[in-house]
Every structure is written in structure tokens, then in C-alpha cells.
Scaffold this active site. Structure first.
Site, PDB file in Angstrom:
ATOM      1  N   HIS A 206     117.197  82.715  11.039  1.00 12.82           N
ATOM      2  CA  HIS A 206     115.904  82.419  11.657  1.00 12.82           C
ATOM      3  C   HIS A 206     115.008  81.522  10.816  1.00 12.82           C
ATOM      4  CE1 HIS A 206     114.712  85.545   8.851  1.00 12.82           C
ATOM      5  NE2 HIS A 206     113.465  85.149   9.007  1.00 12.82           N
TER       6      HIS A 206
HETATM    7  C1  UD1 Z   1     108.339  85.684   9.971  1.00 11.95           C
HETATM    8  C2  UD1 Z   1     108.120  85.507   8.475  1.00 11.95           C
HETATM    9  C3  UD1 Z   1     109.458  85.474   7.767  1.00 11.95           C
HETATM   10  C4  UD1 Z   1     110.310  86.661   8.132  1.00 11.95           C
HETATM   11  C5  UD1 Z   1     110.430  86.747   9.640  1.00 11.95           C
HETATM   12  C6  UD1 Z   1     111.246  87.931  10.082  1.00 11.95           C
HETATM   13  C7  UD1 Z   1     106.142  84.193   7.843  1.00 11.95           C
HETATM   14  C8  UD1 Z   1     105.684  82.899   7.303  1.00 11.95           C
HETATM   15  N1  UD1 Z   1     107.437  84.259   8.167  1.00 11.95           N
HETATM   16  O1  UD1 Z   1     109.030  84.523  10.429  1.00 11.95           O
HETATM   17  O2  UD1 Z   1     109.240  85.488   6.369  1.00 11.95           O
HETATM   18  O3  UD1 Z   1     111.567  86.534   7.544  1.00 11.95           O
HETATM   19  O4  UD1 Z   1     109.122  86.833  10.195  1.00 11.95           O
HETATM   20  O5  UD1 Z   1     111.477  87.912  11.461  1.00 11.95           O
HETATM   21  O6  UD1 Z   1     105.362  85.109   7.959  1.00 11.95           O
HETATM   22  N2  UD1 Z   1     108.168  85.063  18.261  1.00 11.95           N
HETATM   23  C9  UD1 Z   1     108.358  85.711  19.434  1.00 11.95           C
HETATM   24  N3  UD1 Z   1     108.099  87.053  19.474  1.00 11.95           N
HETATM   25  C10 UD1 Z   1     107.658  87.748  18.399  1.00 11.95           C
HETATM   26  C11 UD1 Z   1     107.456  87.057  17.194  1.00 11.95           C
HETATM   27  C12 UD1 Z   1     107.721  85.714  17.134  1.00 11.95           C
HETATM   28  O7  UD1 Z   1     108.769  85.134  20.429  1.00 11.95           O
HETATM   29  O8  UD1 Z   1     107.449  88.966  18.510  1.00 11.95           O
HETATM   30  C13 UD1 Z   1     108.479  83.621  18.194  1.00 11.95           C
HETATM   31  C14 UD1 Z   1     107.269  82.756  18.454  1.00 11.95           C
HETATM   32  O9  UD1 Z   1     107.674  81.664  19.160  1.00 11.95           O
HETATM   33  C15 UD1 Z   1     106.859  82.314  17.071  1.00 11.95           C
HETATM   34  C16 UD1 Z   1     108.179  82.267  16.324  1.00 11.95           C
HETATM   35  O10 UD1 Z   1     108.959  83.306  16.895  1.00 11.95           O
HETATM   36  O11 UD1 Z   1     106.187  81.107  17.060  1.00 11.95           O
HETATM   37  C17 UD1 Z   1     108.033  82.477  14.858  1.00 11.95           C
HETATM   38  O12 UD1 Z   1     107.330  83.686  14.590  1.00 11.95           O
HETATM   39  P1  UD1 Z   1     106.485  83.840  13.217  1.00 11.95           P
HETATM   40  O13 UD1 Z   1     105.945  85.209  13.112  1.00 11.95           O
HETATM   41  O14 UD1 Z   1     105.544  82.712  13.086  1.00 11.95           O
HETATM   42  O15 UD1 Z   1     107.570  83.592  12.098  1.00 11.95           O
HETATM   43  P2  UD1 Z   1     109.062  84.144  11.953  1.00 11.95           P
HETATM   44  O16 UD1 Z   1     109.985  83.008  12.092  1.00 11.95           O
HETATM   45  O17 UD1 Z   1     109.299  85.359  12.791  1.00 11.95           O
END
Ligand code: UD1
Length: 359
Positions: A206
Site C-alpha cells: 500500500h
Molecule cells: C496510512 C499511513 C501509513 C500506514 C497505513 C496503513 C500516513 C501518512 N500513512 O496510509 O503509514 O502504513 O495507513 O494502512 O499516515 N482510504 C479508504 N478508506 C479508509 C482509509 C483510506 O478508502 O478507511 C483510502 C482513501 O482513498 C485515502 C487512501 O486510502 O486517500 C489513503 O489513506 P491514508 O490514511 O491517507 O493513508 P494510507 O495509505 O492508508
């Protein structure tokens, strides 16, 4: 009565908070308040973990959701500040290295509340990772630094953090793992997914560096498709990864053994990882879980903030390219190591933290 306020927000926070909540809840002199920032909000990314890990309903849910780094971090700060001011905690605990961690630490430190960082001192040395920035800043803001391993203590000392603030408590992820393992074994996820123990691989990817670039993600998917000739490859998709694969038109053909799945709950994932012949990941926690379980792991990254897993011998860093990944995977497949032998990765980290928080 002391008020300890924990802030969590994303999937890898939940298994770090759960064991500490259990210990703090039993403590007569502590009131443990939980704040969920809502950084992760899908049921499969958030609520299902609460159930698996028996985390109580948080007192506050900030509901921030997704956004750019600045939006997400700023939103968490704005919504957390009034809560911190109202609760006036004796200690704010933050976990790991996600945006929720650094946002809450900044708010608490500026309001003058002491910050405790659970999983302090890890360093990848890669400043292009948002998590590395979060780790360094959070540690600088914290007055109690709870480290999982000796290399973390050394990193903090090298940055000039006074030794009196650093507490080697061990790896709290392993507290959760040990608590859930009997349940995970009973669940028999391999059986439920129709795969034979030690005859399949599990994959999690991811990181933006792996999934946001079409060429890199195409290399990774091609490698997994090739590997699936050896045995089933189970690939639960993070929402970011699923979106990118759809955008780039990858994995749609679906090679026979490559199975794209929805994100899994904590216990189901643990059950699959424990029975795997091989794990391929870019996650931090999965490197640790496989080390503890003795399951061979390839980490598709150029650096790791968890070097102890490489030294221990179960984990290896491999470039995110098909030509590197496939031979490494075939070599590592089924080559298990001895489980459970890393210093202080013993299920007692939460207890040790609680003793320091409330002696
Ligand atoms: C975040 C953490 C990362 C961790 C990961 C575990 C930061 C900078 N990154 O990354 O260190 O390894 O979590 O999963 O904090 N999204 C959904 N549903 C959700 C959450 C996210 O659809 O419940 C999608 C959204 O499009 C979002 C993208 O995933 O923009 C990224 O989510 P985000 O929380 O920004 O970062 P992660 O890649 O999950």
C-alpha cells in the site's frame, strides 16, 4: 486519578493501543480516554479491528477522513485541540508513525501536555517516506519514548534525546499477536480460503512508492502473477491499492493463482500469515509479525525502520521489480525460521509501559 488520553487513527494504530487499553482499564488510578481521529474510516479498515481487538467504543471520534497530508494533519489538529483543552490530560499517548500520531503530538506538546510515544525511535533513514517525518517529529515532541528494540534506543541517543526519556519496553504489536494467536489458529483462515498451510503466499502492498507509480505497480503485479504458478497468492487490497490497480488497468485478467481480496480483519489476517509459505509486504507491522512467527518475508522496499527483522533472518529487502522479486520469492518460499526469539517481544510491553506511566 490520572487522565491518560490515547489518540489513534489508522489501521496499524489499533493493535498497538489494544493491549495498553486492557492494562490501563484495570488500573484503579487511571482514567483512559480514547480518541479516534477517523483517518481510517471504512468498516474493514477500522471498526472490524475494534471488534477483533476488543477495543471499547472511543469517547471521541473526530471523523476527519482522507485528504492530502496537510489537509488531514491540519484537520486532526483543529478537531483534537478543543478535546485536549477540555480533558486536560496528564499524558497524551500516540502510537506508531501515521499522520494522526504527529498531529496529536503537536497539539498536545503546544498545549503543554506531556506526550508519550509508543513505538518510538524507529528510523528508515528515508526522508521521502511521510512516516519517517512523522516518526522524527513525534519523538522530538515526546517526553516519554517507549521503544520496541535496542536499535531504536540507539537512534534516539544519536539524535541527542536524553536517555532518561527513553524506555525500552519491547514490541507492543507482539502483545496483540500473542493475545489473538489462539483465536487465529482456531479460525483456520487457510481452510476457509481453500488453501493448504505452507503452500500459499500472502501479499500486502500500500506504500505510495509502490502503488502510485504505474510502472512499479505493474512490475509488482506481474511478479505476483508469475509467482502464483508456484501456489495461490492471496492479496487483500488496501483501498488505495485497489483504486490504483483499477486506474492502471492491472490485475483484471487475474492469473489463476492470484486472488485479489477485500481488506481482512486482524485475526483473519494473522491466521493467514501464520500459515503462509511466504509473505510479501511493504508494511511495517507485517515485517514484525512474520519475524515473530518465523514466516519468511520479503519487503518490497529499499529501506526498513525495523532492521531487527532483517538481522533476525526472516525478513529481506527486495527491490519492487519482477526480476528481483520472483527469484527471491521462490528461494524464500517455505524456508521458515524459529519463532519468538527477539528480546522483549514477549507479550509484556503494555505492562511495562503502564508501570512507567503509573508507577
Ligand atoms: C496510512 C499511513 C501509513 C500506514 C497505513 C496503513 C500516513 C501518512 N500513512 O496510509 O503509514 O502504513 O495507513 O494502512 O499516515 N482510504 C479508504 N478508506 C479508509 C482509509 C483510506 O478508502 O478507511 C483510502 C482513501 O482513498 C485515502 C487512501 O486510502 O486517500 C489513503 O489513506 P491514508 O490514511 O491517507 O493513508 P494510507 O495509505 O492508508
Amino acid at each position: 486519578m490520572k487522565t491518560v488520553l490515547s489518540v489513534m487513527g489508522a489501521r496499524p494504530n489499533f493493535m498497538k493501543l489494544a493491549p495498553l487499553d486492557r492494562v490501563l482499564r484495570d488500573h484503579r488510578d487511571i482514567r483512559h480516554v480514547i480518541v479516534h481521529t477517523g483517518q481510517h474510516y471504512d468498516v474493514a479498515m477500522s471498526q472490524s479491528f475494534f471488534q477483533d481487538l476488543a477495543i471499547p467504543q472511543p469517547q471521541y471520534d473526530l471523523g476527519v477522513g482522507s485528504g492530502s497530508h496537510a489537509q488531514q494533519t491540519g484537520e486532526i489538529m483543529q478537531r483534537f485541540e478543543p478535546i485536549a483543552m477540555a480533558e486536560r490530560p496528564d499524558l497524551v499517548l500516540v502510537y506508531g508513525d501515521v499522520n494522526s500520531t504527529v498531529a496529536a503530538a503537536l497539539v498536545a506538546a503546544k498545549l503543554g501536555f506531556p506526550v508519550g510515544h509508543v513505538e518510538a525511535g524507529l528510523r528508515s533513514g528515508d526522508w521521502t517516506m511521510p512516516e519517517e517525518i512523522n516518526r522524527v517529529v513525534t519523538d522530538r515532541l515526546s517526553s516519554l519514548l517507549f521503544t520496541p528494540s535496542r536499535d531504536a534506543d540507539e537512534n534516539l541517543q544519536a539524535e541527542g534525546i536524553p536517555s532518561g526519556r527513553i524506555h525500552l519496553v519491547g514490541n507492543i504489536m507482539i502483545d496483540s499477536l500473542l493475545h489473538a494467536l489462539p483465536h487465529a489458529r482456531r479460525l483456520d483462515a487457510p481452510g476457509r480460503h481453500g488453501v493448504r498451510p505452507r503452500h500459499y503466499a500472502v501479499v500486502t502492498l500500500h506504500r505510495p512508492s509502490n502503488v502510485d507509480d504505474p510502472a512499479t505497480l505493474a512490475e509488482l503485479v506481474a511478479a505476483l502473477e508469475e509467482l502464483s504458478a508456484k501456489g495461490p497468492v492471496l492479496f487483500p487490497l488496501h483501498p488505495r491499492t485497489r483504486r490504483r490497480m483499477e486506474e492502471f488497468g492491472l490485475g483484471a485478467a487475474g492469473a489463476n493463482g492470484l486472488r485479489l481480496m477485500e481488506p481482512l480483519g486482524y485475526i483473519e489476517m494473522l491466521s493467514l500469515v501464520a500459515g503462509a509459505a511466504l509473505v510479501i509486504t511493504d508494511s511495517g507491522g507485517v515485517q514484525e509479525e512474520t519475524s515473530y512467527l518465523g514466516v519468511p518475508c520479503l519487503t518490497a522496499r529499499s529501506s526498513t525502520e525495523r532492521p531487527v527483522t532483517v538481522r533476525y533472518g526472516t525478513n529481506r529487502l527486495v527491490p519492487s521489480r519482477r526480476a528481483a522479486l520472483v527469484p527471491a520469492a521462490l528461494e524464500a518460499w517455505g524456508r521458515h525460521g524459529p519463532p519468538g526469539k527477539i528480546e522483549l517481544w514477549d507479550g509484556g510491553a503494555a505492562r511495562r509501559i503502564a508501570q512507567i506511566v503509573c508507577p
